[in-house]
Structure formats: structure tokens, C-alpha cells
Design a protein around this motif. Structure first.
Motif, short mmCIF file in Angstrom:
data_model
loop_
_atom_site.label_atom_id
_atom_site.label_comp_id
_atom_site.label_asym_id
_atom_site.label_seq_id
_atom_site.Cartn_x
_atom_site.Cartn_y
_atom_site.Cartn_z
N GLU A 1 -26.80 22.57 -21.53
CA GLU A 1 -27.55 23.65 -20.89
C GLU A 1 -26.77 24.30 -19.76
N ALA A 2 -26.07 23.49 -18.96
CA ALA A 2 -25.47 24.00 -17.72
C ALA A 2 -24.07 24.56 -17.92
N ALA A 3 -23.25 23.89 -18.70
CA ALA A 3 -21.84 24.28 -18.80
C ALA A 3 -21.68 25.60 -19.56
N THR A 4 -20.78 26.40 -19.11
CA THR A 4 -20.56 27.71 -19.74
C THR A 4 -19.42 27.64 -20.75
N ILE A 5 -19.54 26.72 -21.67
CA ILE A 5 -18.57 26.57 -22.76
C ILE A 5 -19.33 26.47 -24.07
N ASP A 6 -18.66 26.78 -25.15
CA ASP A 6 -19.27 26.69 -26.47
C ASP A 6 -19.14 25.27 -26.99
N ALA A 7 -20.25 24.56 -27.05
CA ALA A 7 -20.24 23.16 -27.48
C ALA A 7 -20.80 22.98 -28.88
N THR A 8 -20.96 24.07 -29.62
CA THR A 8 -21.63 23.97 -30.92
C THR A 8 -20.89 23.06 -31.90
N ALA B 1 -25.97 12.82 -14.65
CA ALA B 1 -26.85 13.79 -15.31
C ALA B 1 -27.58 14.65 -14.27
N GLU B 2 -28.06 14.03 -13.20
CA GLU B 2 -28.73 14.80 -12.15
C GLU B 2 -27.76 15.75 -11.45
N ILE B 3 -26.54 15.29 -11.22
CA ILE B 3 -25.52 16.16 -10.63
C ILE B 3 -25.26 17.35 -11.55
N THR B 4 -25.17 17.08 -12.85
CA THR B 4 -24.95 18.15 -13.82
C THR B 4 -26.06 19.19 -13.76
N ALA C 1 -21.55 24.68 -5.11
CA ALA C 1 -20.62 24.40 -4.02
C ALA C 1 -20.37 22.91 -3.83
N PHE C 2 -21.01 22.08 -4.65
CA PHE C 2 -20.83 20.63 -4.56
C PHE C 2 -19.49 20.17 -5.13
N ALA C 3 -18.78 21.04 -5.82
CA ALA C 3 -17.57 20.64 -6.55
C ALA C 3 -16.56 19.84 -5.71
N PRO C 4 -16.19 20.27 -4.51
CA PRO C 4 -15.21 19.49 -3.75
C PRO C 4 -15.69 18.07 -3.44
N ILE C 5 -16.97 17.91 -3.23
CA ILE C 5 -17.53 16.57 -2.97
C ILE C 5 -17.51 15.75 -4.25
N LEU C 6 -17.85 16.39 -5.37
CA LEU C 6 -17.84 15.68 -6.65
C LEU C 6 -16.44 15.20 -7.00
N THR D 1 -19.02 23.09 -15.23
CA THR D 1 -18.24 23.37 -16.43
C THR D 1 -16.87 22.69 -16.42
N LYS D 2 -16.18 22.72 -15.31
CA LYS D 2 -14.82 22.18 -15.30
C LYS D 2 -14.80 20.65 -15.45
N TYR D 3 -15.95 20.02 -15.32
CA TYR D 3 -16.04 18.56 -15.46
C TYR D 3 -16.58 18.16 -16.83
N ALA D 4 -16.86 19.13 -17.69
CA ALA D 4 -17.55 18.85 -18.95
C ALA D 4 -16.77 17.86 -19.82
N GLU D 5 -15.46 18.01 -19.90
CA GLU D 5 -14.66 17.12 -20.75
C GLU D 5 -14.68 15.68 -20.25
N THR D 6 -14.87 15.50 -18.97
CA THR D 6 -14.98 14.14 -18.41
C THR D 6 -16.37 13.57 -18.64
N LEU D 7 -17.39 14.40 -18.46
CA LEU D 7 -18.77 13.92 -18.51
C LEU D 7 -19.28 13.69 -19.92
N PHE D 8 -18.86 14.54 -20.86
CA PHE D 8 -19.41 14.45 -22.21
C PHE D 8 -19.24 13.07 -22.83
N PRO D 9 -18.05 12.47 -22.81
CA PRO D 9 -17.93 11.12 -23.40
C PRO D 9 -18.70 10.06 -22.64
#
Length: 308
Positions: A186-193, A141-144, A108-113, A152-160
Motif C-alpha cells: 500500500e505504501a511503497a511507490t513501486i510496482d510489486a505486482t 509494519a507500523e513504521i511502514t 521525515a523519519f527516514a534518517p532515524i530509521l 519505498t527505499k527500504y522496500a527491498e529490505t522489508l519485503f523478505p
């Protein structure tokens, strides 16, 4: 008690013109959130968010006192545009508070993030000082970790941000970047292989090194463990395991014990034939870990390893 303390704390925060005092308020609030939990902040989340946002936007009273006072205190930016000591401490304590929010609210932290992410991510840029870059990677990283699948919806921003941190020349930033990559996988529900090969190439020199400054080797080992847990079939075990096992047991950051020994148990249960050749080097590691009071295990892993 909370209803008595929090309004007064927020009022004091709004009116305080000393950066070191506001830093202390942020630190104390973070500690209270950790110790007491949601009861502290749910009713006052909006007010706390306003105060924190002011700090990141440099609009808090303690940041807008007249320039002469700033010069005397040595709190302005240095010649290279980096934050100086008191400013850096202030922003780092504010970032810790934001990470504490994520721990309280979870997904539920998403709107604050949405509000804070651009500000925190900005400090990861190479133009900022080591402490700010490390703060940005560590906080995100701690937020993740705390948001779980909600990240998950922030993964493309956070990964780089995390992978750039792994390429940094300073071990504190590198360590936080490696941790961030691992918890994001570990957390994001996407295939990062598809990224596993690049991640492993960045992790290799960190694990191969005997230097564990800022727990960089431990966090790199934890990242490998999370890749194995996510998809062991996408990890070239014959190449990775000898190097990974050589970095074990975890020596400093024992939170990384949890994914490491979960990953080992996963391999022993599901990939026994592939790891058989590495058991002579792995078993002494497990023995040492089981005998150490510092080692952390999940209940399931402890029970399984004790049965071997």
C-alpha cells in the motif's frame, strides 16, 4: 509542561538501572507521543534516539549492571540465546517507541530509521524467540504504515522480513508478517505486482483457516484487500474472491475493515461484471458489517455501501 517533564524523564532514563522501570518509561513515552504528538519529541528527538539506541545495542545502564545482579533477576539470555522475560519486555517497549517516532515524523523519519532498522530487523531472525520475531515484524509494519511513500527505499529490505514472517510457525509472527506485506504494498511507490502470485499463495491457507488466533485471518484478509486496491487486474478475482469473502466480515482487528470495505467498493464500482456471481455471498457480509457498531469504514465507503 513538556519542557519541564521531558528533560527530567530523559535524565531518569539515563540513570535508571532497573529494566522494568526503563520498560515503563518507554511505554509511557510511547503513550505520550500518541496522545500529544510532535510537540513531545521534536525538540528532544536526539536525546530520545540516543537512549533507544543504547537499548538496542545493549549499552544502557540497566543492561550493563554487573552479571551477578542479572543472574539474580533472571534477565540473561536463556540456553538457546533468546532474550528472557525482562529483556524481551524492554526491547519490545523500545521498539514501540521507535514506531511512535515514525508516527510523529512520517516520511521525515527516514534518517532515524537508517539507525534503527538493522537492530530491529535482527530480531526477526529464526534464532530469536517468538515474542522478538513478532515484535520485529510488528514494529517494522507500523513504521511502514506511518512513513507512507517514504518507506519505498527500504522496500527491498522489508519485503523478505515480512514474507519470512508469514512462513513462521507461530500465528503472532504470521499475523504481523501478513499485515506488514499489505501495508508495504500500500505504501511503497513501486510496482510489486510480480510478487502478487507468491503473496496470494502464502495468504491462501491463512484465509481458508477458521482460526483467527492473533488476528491472523483478519490481517490476511486485509492484505488481500490492499492487493486489490493496488492493482485489481493483477489479482485472479475468480479464484481469490470466494475464499476472501468466506473470511469476512473482520472479527477481531477492525482496523482491517478500512482496506477491506474500500476494496469491496472499488470492485463494485470498477469490476462489477467480474464480481456479479459473488454478490449472493457478499451482500450478507455487507449487511452484517453495516449493522455492527464495531465495523470501521472510510466516509466514502460508508456512504457508497449505504446507497446500495
Amino acid at each position: 509542561m513538556v519542557k519541564l517533564v521531558l528533560p527530567e524523564l530523559l535524565k531518569m532514563w539515563e540513570d535508571e538501572d532497573e529494566k522494568i522501570v526503563v520498560t515503563r518509561i518507554c511505554t509511557e513515552l510511547r503513550d505520550i507521543m500518541t496522545d500529544v504528538g510532535p510537540a513531545v519529541v521534536i525538540e528532544y528527538a536526539e536525546g530520545i534516539s540516543v537512549r533507544l539506541l543504547e537499548l538496542f545495542e545493549k549499552k544502557a545502564l540497566c543492561q550493563t549492571i554487573d552479571e551477578e545482579d542479572d543472574d539474580e533477576a533472571g534477565d540473561e539470555q536463556d540456553d538457546e540465546g533468546n532474550l528472557t522475560e525482562y529483556d524481551s519486555m524492554l526491547i519490545c517497549s523500545a521498539a514501540d517507541c521507535v514506531a511512535g517516532f515514525a508516527d510523529v515524523f512520517g516520511e521525515a523519519f527516514a534518517p532515524i530509521l537508517d539507525t534503527f532498522l538493522p537492530h530491529i530487523a535482527g530480531y526477526a531472525k529464526p534464532s530469536f524467540a517468538v515474542s522478538e520475531r513478532a515484535m520485529a515484524c510488528g514494529c517494522l509494519a507500523e513504521i511502514t504504515k506511518n512513513m507512507g511513500p517514504g518507506i519505498t527505499k527500504y522496500a527491498e529490505t522489508l519485503f523478505p522480513i515480512f514474507t519470512n514472517g508469514m512462513r513462521d510457525e507461530h500465528p503472532e509472527v504470521v499475523s504481523n508478517g501478513a499485515y506488514g506485506v499489505g501495508v508495504l504494498i500500500e505504501a511503497a511507490t513501486i510496482d510489486a505486482t510480480e510478487h502478487f502470485g507468491d503473496i496470494l499463495r502464502m495468504l491462501y491457507p491463512l484465509i481458508k483457516s477458521s482460526d483467527n488466533t492473533n488476528n491472523v485471518r483478519d490481517n490476511a484478509a486485509g492484505c488481500v484487500a490492499r492487493l486489490i486496491l493496488e492493482n485489481a487486474d493483477a489479482v485472479p478475482l475468480a479464484d481469490v474472491l470466494p475464499v476472501w469473502i468466506s473470511a469476512l466480515p473482520i472479527r477481531g482487528d477492525h482496523q482491517e475493515d478500512l482496506p477491506v470495505y474500500d476494496a469491496i467498493c472499488h470492485l463494485l464500482k470498477n469490476k462489477r461484471a467480474e464480481i456479479e456471481q459473488f454478490l449472493p455471498s457478499l451482500m450478507p457480509v455487507l449487511k452484517q458489517a453495516m449493522e455492527s457498531a464495531d465495523t470501521m469504514f472510510s466516509d466514502e465507503s460508508r456512504q457508497y455501501l449505504a446507497s446500495l
